[in-house]
Structures are given as C-alpha cells and as structure tokens.
Design an enzyme around this catalytic site. Structure first.
Site, mmCIF file in Angstrom:
data_model
loop_
_atom_site.group_PDB
_atom_site.id
_atom_site.type_symbol
_atom_site.label_atom_id
_atom_site.label_comp_id
_atom_site.label_asym_id
_atom_site.label_seq_id
_atom_site.Cartn_x
_atom_site.Cartn_y
_atom_site.Cartn_z
ATOM 1 C CB CYS A 31 37.207 36.998 34.387
ATOM 2 S SG CYS A 31 35.631 37.767 34.052
ATOM 3 C CB SER A 59 33.867 38.684 37.577
ATOM 4 O OG SER A 59 33.044 39.070 36.519
ATOM 5 C CG HIS A 113 34.564 44.128 39.055
ATOM 6 N ND1 HIS A 113 35.069 45.390 38.978
ATOM 7 C CD2 HIS A 113 33.963 43.894 37.867
ATOM 8 C CE1 HIS A 113 34.803 45.895 37.772
ATOM 9 N NE2 HIS A 113 34.139 44.995 37.081
ATOM 10 C CG HIS A 115 34.955 33.282 37.085
ATOM 11 N ND1 HIS A 115 35.742 34.287 37.595
ATOM 12 C CD2 HIS A 115 34.308 33.808 36.036
ATOM 13 C CE1 HIS A 115 35.561 35.373 36.877
ATOM 14 N NE2 HIS A 115 34.698 35.118 35.919
ATOM 15 C CB CYS A 144 33.968 33.481 32.249
ATOM 16 S SG CYS A 144 33.116 34.986 32.775
HETATM 17 ZN ZN LIG Z 1 34.186 36.148 34.242
#
Ligand SMILES: [Zn+2]
Ligand SMILES: [Zn+2]
Length: 363
Positions: free
Chosen positions: A40, A42, A45, A61, A165
């Site tokens: 993902c 995230s 990041h 996640h 997610c």
């Molecule tokens: Zn995510």
C-alpha cells in the site's frame, strides 16, 4: 518461532530481509500464517519518513492468511480459519467503540502488549515494532484477536488481502463515510488502489455518474473497467471547470484519494450546492488547505474519513460477498504477485504508477 520478515530500519533505505523471533500467543492473541499481503502507499510513505513510526519495525498492513494457533480467551477464530487482518483494531469498550465507531477507537493500547511484557516480535532480544499493529511483511503475524476477522475459505487469499486496507478504505468511504445515494454524481481524484475502490463503492451504491481524475491515461483507462463513466486527465486544462460542465453544475460527492491539498481544494470547488467533499487521502502533516468561505453559503461540506469508517468485522465479509457475487472486482485490482524479497520492486512499480496493487505471496 523464527520467521522471515522485511524490517524497516532506516528511512529511505531498502527494507532488510531478516529472520526475527515471534512470541507465542498470549490469551487474547492469534498467530496467523501470512499467505498474501498487498503493498500500500502508506507503507511507501512510511519508508520515505512521511508517516512517523518507531523503528525498527515491520511494515505491511493489508494481509490475509490462515490461523495457526490462538490464545486461551480467543473466541472469534480458530486454527485453520482463513482471516483478514485490519489495522482498525478496536478495544470494544471505549465510547467510540460502544457507539458503533470502532475505527475511531480511543483505546487501541488495550489490545497491545504492555511495555513491561515481552514484545510480540524481537531480533537478538531487541523489540521489533508492529507497524499499524500488524507487521504483515512477514511469514507469520502475532495479532490481537480484534485485529482479525474470519472469512469464507473459498475466497482466494490474494484477493481477500486487498480488503484489509485499500478496499475497506475506498469502498467504505463511499458506502459508510459519505453514504453515496443512488442516482448521484461522484468525482474521484486519484485512480490508484484506494481511488479504484472508491469508484467501485460508488458504483455499488448506484451512482449514475462516476468521474475519475488522474494524471496518467493508463490509470484512467483502467478506472473505466471498474465503473468510471467519465475520465479527466488532470494535466489537460481546468479540472474544476471540466467537472462543472460534465455534471451540469457540480458533483454531489467528490473524493480526494491522493493526499494533496490542491486536489482537496478542487474536490471542494467542483461540488454542487449541498455537495460533500471527502478527505480519503492522507495529506502530509504541516500542509494546509484553503477554501473560499463564500462557498459554505451553498451548504457544501468537507468531511474526514479514516479507513472507510469501517466496522471491519462486519464490513469485510460483506465486501467479500460482493466479490463472490461479481459486484466488487478484486481480480482486476491485483496487477502483480511478488515474493517478500521483491518488496522494493513493488514500491518502485507503485511509484511509477504501473500497478493498482502488487500482492506479496508467502509459500
Ligand atoms: Zn494501506
Ligand atoms: Zn475502543
């Protein structure tokens, strides 16, 4: 037990593949063999330092797997069950949880091990932290029971993982957060994994018009396959003006699914009176957004969104039922499969806009 994992030790450095130690399950914990985990934005990041998290830690996640063992007080799953894990772990007892908003739980710490207890994951005796309370870029996960939900075992786990997610966030943003109404017009800024999920949520909700906005033509063509009725390349002209024209006066809902202040402003300005802009993307801390307040006389609204306002123990099985019925396309969202060792390649492909999702597979 010893497991292989991708450990995040330094910002902007490749994750390091290491053997780490996983503790035995405590009374309320579940040991899950990871089968698949989506990669993902995230996670990326976080590698770039955009999301603060203690290090060393294990990212990842968006996992699905099979329960290996459970603690003495675990009631919701049993060994052999297929499960999805979600970062929206909830205590079940705080005001938000009791009011039916477990994704906004204010006491998630109740589901973590105490600082004084042995850590769930360690390396040479030192603690390895669980990013998002999951740490899914690993062959197995030790999780609190309220971070997992049992799913239909006939669903392929590489598809199911996405519900951990991206799908929960995007579909939930449309169905739960905004409650998109049938016949409405919807704009989605960003056609990555989350944006595509918002598009699908809007389609399931019965929106009559779904406009995808992105900078890459390939992603816009892809968006049409998931239900976008119109597309706009953001690099060509005035996006807000184009949307106003396409919608004959403004959209009922606009979702920002990238995380850029400029796009949230466009999402606000492209609305019809009484329209709702939904902040789905994670706008970096320290950045700010500005709106011309005169537009609030049109009763426009801007609302926040965390993980699609999910109650994942209820939502995840529902979304997978949509998948089984052919109403939610997860097959088309899985662009590539890679082994754990190639997580760096998955990050590269994501940054290059080549994939909706790379799913890491564990054998
Ligand atoms: Zn995510
Ligand atoms: Zn709670």
């Amino acid at each position: 037990m010893k497991i292989k994992a991708a450990v995040f030790r330094e910002i902007d450095r490749p994750l390091s593949i290491e053997d780490v130690d996983l503790a035995d399950p405590g009374p309320e914990e579940v040991l899950v063999k990871t089968v698949a985990c989506g990669v993902c934005h995230s996670d990326l990041h976080t590698v770039h330092g955009g999301i603060a998290t203690p290090r060393p830690s294990i990212l990842g996640h968006e996992p699905a797997g099979i329960v290996l063992a459970v603690g003495s007080r675990v009631r919701n799953v049993a060994p052999g069950d297929h499960v999805i894990a979600c970062t929206s772990m909830f205590c079940g007892a705080c005001q938000q949880c009791v009011q039916g908003l477990p994704h906004l739980c204010t006491d998630r710490g109740a589901c973590r091990r105490a600082e004084t207890d042995a850590p769930r994951i360690s390396h040479a005796g030192a603690t390895i932290h669980q990013f998002a309370d999951l740490a899914a870029f690993a062959e197995a996960m030790l999780l609190h029971q309220r971070a997992v939900v049992k799913i239909d075992p006939s669903i392929p786990l590489d598809r199911a993982a996405l519900v951990g997610c991206a799908v929960t966030t995007g579909v939930g943003a449309a169905l739960n957060t905004a409650q998109v109404t049938p016949g409405s017009s919807v704009v989605v800024f960003g056609a990555g994994g989350v944006g595509i999920s918002v598009i699908q949520g809007a389609r399931i909700a019965g929106a009559r018009q779904i406009i995808a906005v992105d900078q890459l033509d390939a992603k816009l063509a892809n968006a049409r396959k998931f239900g976008a009725t119109d597309v706009i390349n953001a690099t060509a002209g005035d996006t807000v003006k184009t949307i106003k024209k396409m919608t004959r006066g403004g959209a009922d809902y606009a979702f920002e699914a990238v995380g850029l202040p400029k796009l949230l402003e466009q999402a606000f300005y492209c609305l019809a009176p009484r329209g709702t802009a939904v902040v789905v993307g994670a706008i970096a801390q320290g950045q700010s957004v500005s709106f011309n307040p005169a537009h609030f006389f049109q009763e426009k609204r801007v609302i926040g969104c965390l993980m699609g306002s999910n109650r994942f123990t209820v939502d995840a099985p529902r979304y997978l039922e949509f998948y089984r019925q052919g109403r939610l396309d997860l097959d088309g969202m899985v662009t590539r499969h890679e082994p754990l060792e190639r997580v760096g390649e998955a990050f590269r492909a994501m940054e290059a806009g080549e994939v909706t999702r790379t799913v890491l597979m564990f054998d």
